[in-house]
Design a protein around this motif. Structure first.
Motif, short mmCIF file in Angstrom:
data_model
loop_
_atom_site.label_atom_id
_atom_site.label_comp_id
_atom_site.label_asym_id
_atom_site.label_seq_id
_atom_site.Cartn_x
_atom_site.Cartn_y
_atom_site.Cartn_z
N VAL A 104 0.82 -1.21 0.00
CA VAL A 104 0.00 0.00 0.00
C VAL A 104 0.85 1.26 0.00
CG1 VAL A 104 -0.18 0.15 2.53
CG2 VAL A 104 -2.02 1.04 1.09
N GLY A 105 2.07 1.19 0.53
CA GLY A 105 2.92 2.37 0.58
C GLY A 105 3.36 2.87 -0.77
N PHE A 106 3.55 1.96 -1.73
CA PHE A 106 3.99 2.36 -3.06
C PHE A 106 2.94 3.23 -3.75
CE2 PHE A 106 3.97 1.60 -7.65
CZ PHE A 106 5.23 2.08 -7.99
N ILE A 107 1.70 2.78 -3.71
CA ILE A 107 0.63 3.48 -4.42
C ILE A 107 0.38 4.85 -3.82
CG2 ILE A 107 -1.81 3.37 -5.08
CD1 ILE A 107 -1.54 0.30 -4.95
N ILE A 108 0.17 4.90 -2.52
CA ILE A 108 -0.13 6.18 -1.90
C ILE A 108 1.11 7.07 -1.86
CG2 ILE A 108 0.36 5.64 0.52
CD1 ILE A 108 -2.33 7.02 1.17
N GLY A 109 2.30 6.45 -1.85
CA GLY A 109 3.52 7.24 -1.89
C GLY A 109 3.68 8.00 -3.20
N ILE A 110 3.34 7.35 -4.31
CA ILE A 110 3.40 8.01 -5.61
C ILE A 110 2.41 9.16 -5.66
CG2 ILE A 110 2.93 7.72 -8.07
CD1 ILE A 110 5.58 6.57 -7.23
N LYS A 111 1.21 8.94 -5.10
CA LYS A 111 0.20 10.01 -5.08
C LYS A 111 0.69 11.18 -4.22
CE LYS A 111 -3.25 8.20 -7.44
NZ LYS A 111 -4.47 7.84 -6.71
N ALA A 112 1.26 10.88 -3.06
CA ALA A 112 1.73 11.95 -2.18
C ALA A 112 2.90 12.70 -2.81
CB ALA A 112 2.15 11.36 -0.83
N PHE A 113 3.78 11.98 -3.49
CA PHE A 113 4.88 12.64 -4.19
C PHE A 113 4.34 13.57 -5.28
CE2 PHE A 113 7.80 12.51 -7.89
CZ PHE A 113 8.83 13.26 -7.35
N SER A 114 3.32 13.12 -5.99
CA SER A 114 2.68 13.96 -7.00
C SER A 114 2.07 15.21 -6.37
CB SER A 114 1.60 13.17 -7.75
OG SER A 114 2.15 12.04 -8.39
N ALA A 115 1.48 15.04 -5.18
CA ALA A 115 0.91 16.19 -4.47
C ALA A 115 2.00 17.18 -4.09
CB ALA A 115 0.17 15.71 -3.23
N ALA A 116 3.16 16.66 -3.63
CA ALA A 116 4.26 17.55 -3.27
C ALA A 116 4.77 18.33 -4.47
CB ALA A 116 5.40 16.73 -2.65
N VAL A 117 4.88 17.66 -5.62
CA VAL A 117 5.33 18.33 -6.84
C VAL A 117 4.28 19.33 -7.31
CG1 VAL A 117 5.97 17.97 -9.26
CG2 VAL A 117 6.78 16.38 -7.50
N LEU A 118 3.02 18.94 -7.23
CA LEU A 118 1.93 19.83 -7.66
C LEU A 118 1.91 21.12 -6.84
CD1 LEU A 118 -0.62 20.18 -9.43
CD2 LEU A 118 -1.90 19.01 -7.63
N GLY A 119 2.07 21.00 -5.53
CA GLY A 119 2.05 22.19 -4.68
C GLY A 119 3.34 22.97 -4.72
N GLY A 120 4.43 22.35 -5.13
CA GLY A 120 5.73 23.02 -5.14
C GLY A 120 6.64 22.33 -4.16
N ILE A 121 7.42 21.36 -4.63
CA ILE A 121 8.23 20.56 -3.72
C ILE A 121 9.28 21.44 -3.04
CG2 ILE A 121 9.94 19.82 -5.44
CD1 ILE A 121 9.68 17.00 -4.05
#
Length: 305
Positions: free
Chosen positions: A231-248
């Motif tokens: 489960v960590g892989f899937i939600i981790g990719i989503k969270a990483f995308s959120a970080a990039v979207l907001g401005g890492i």
């Protein structure tokens, strides 16, 4: 009717987005300090899900049957243990590679992710695990036919996520540790010259990021009730995308990106199709990066001369 459907999807999106935001904070803090993407962070979240389930079972076995007390004890213990995982990973894996090129830590992060997945798979088994639902009930806004339903668990997720973000913002902006983190982020070499223990600061950043992932792990486990070693892989990719979207590199950007990504997924699922919500979310991410590569709240990179 359409207004109620929209409101319901927004509530669902805020719940999901709050989780994305908490996990995204770990990505953005590590990147802001040392310029490295910790791709093992999603699996630290996965570890916290297992730790929370085991802790809840243990405290219940020893006679703590009060739901609020059991959840509080579970949250605290999970934060401590997951924080130790984050510290250990930084100390044993990433610190020796800090002076190398950026490719080595990136590949190592992927390796750590695989190690954590297999470690949990061997120790806990490959089957889906679950916990019982502890918080039931919901609020209803509207009449008998048209209403918005807000589950108590969803409300708790949103409130705790916002409180955690507010506390972290205060920690970074209003404390000595926060000033050391900002100084290390701006210029690590100069911060060291000025007497800041940058090695300790970097370790604490990993711990703080892991603690945020632990909060998310407890909340998600209690909300959905099931999880597995992947489960960590899937939600981790989503969270990483959120970080990039907001401005890492931006803490407010991580939370904003998480809330925005969760809301977009929920709206697309409700009005179009849940089968293609991931495609839609990543398409929005691509468009944002095309027109604003630094993300919504990120600062454009400035080349040092």
């Amino acid at each position: 009717m359409d207004g109620y459907i929209l409101g319901q999807q927004l509530i669902n999106g805020l719940t999901l987005g709050s989780i994305y935001g908490l996990i995204a904070i770990g990505y953005t803090m590590v990147y802001g300090i040392i310029g490295m993407i910790n791709f093992a962070h999603g699996d630290v979240y996965m570890i916290s899900a297992y730790v929370s389930a085991i802790t809840l079972a243990v405290v219940t076995f020893f006679g703590l049957h009060s739901v609020p007390a059991a959840l509080l004890v579970t949250l605290v213990i999970t934060m401590v243990i997951t924080g130790l995982y984050g510290w250990s990973i930084e100390r044993t894996v990433y610190r020796p590679l800090r002076g190398t090129n950026r490719l080595a830590p990136l590949i190592t992060a992927i390796g750590v992710s695989l190690v954590l997945q297999n470690y949990v798979q061997i120790s806990q088994g490959p089957n889906v695990q679950g916990v019982p639902t502890l918080i039931n009930g919901s609020l209803r806004l509207g009449d008998a036919d048209n209403f918005i339903q807000i589950k108590y668990m969803s409300l708790m997720i949103i409130v705790i996520s916002l409180l955690a973000m507010a506390l972290l913002t205060w920690l970074i902006q209003g404390t000595s540790l926060g000033r050391q983190c900002r100084a290390t982020q701006q210029d690590r070499k100069m911060a060291t010259i000025l007497g800041i223990n940058t090695t300790r600061v970097i370790s604490l950043v990993f711990v703080v990021g892991s603690v945020m992932a632990a909060i998310a792990g407890v909340l998600v486990t209690m909300n959905y009730g099931s999880f597995d070693f992947f489960v960590g892989f899937i939600i981790g990719i989503k969270a990483f995308s959120a970080a990039v979207l907001g401005g890492i590199g931006s803490l407010p950007g991580a939370m904003l990106g998480g809330l925005l990504l969760g809301s977009l997924e929920s709206l697309f699922s409700g009005y179009v199709s849940s089968d293609y919500k991931d495609v839609f979310s990543f398409s929005v991410l691509v468009l944002v990066l095309v027109f604003k590569p630094s993300g919504l709240l990120g600062r454009p990179a400035v080349e040092k001369v």
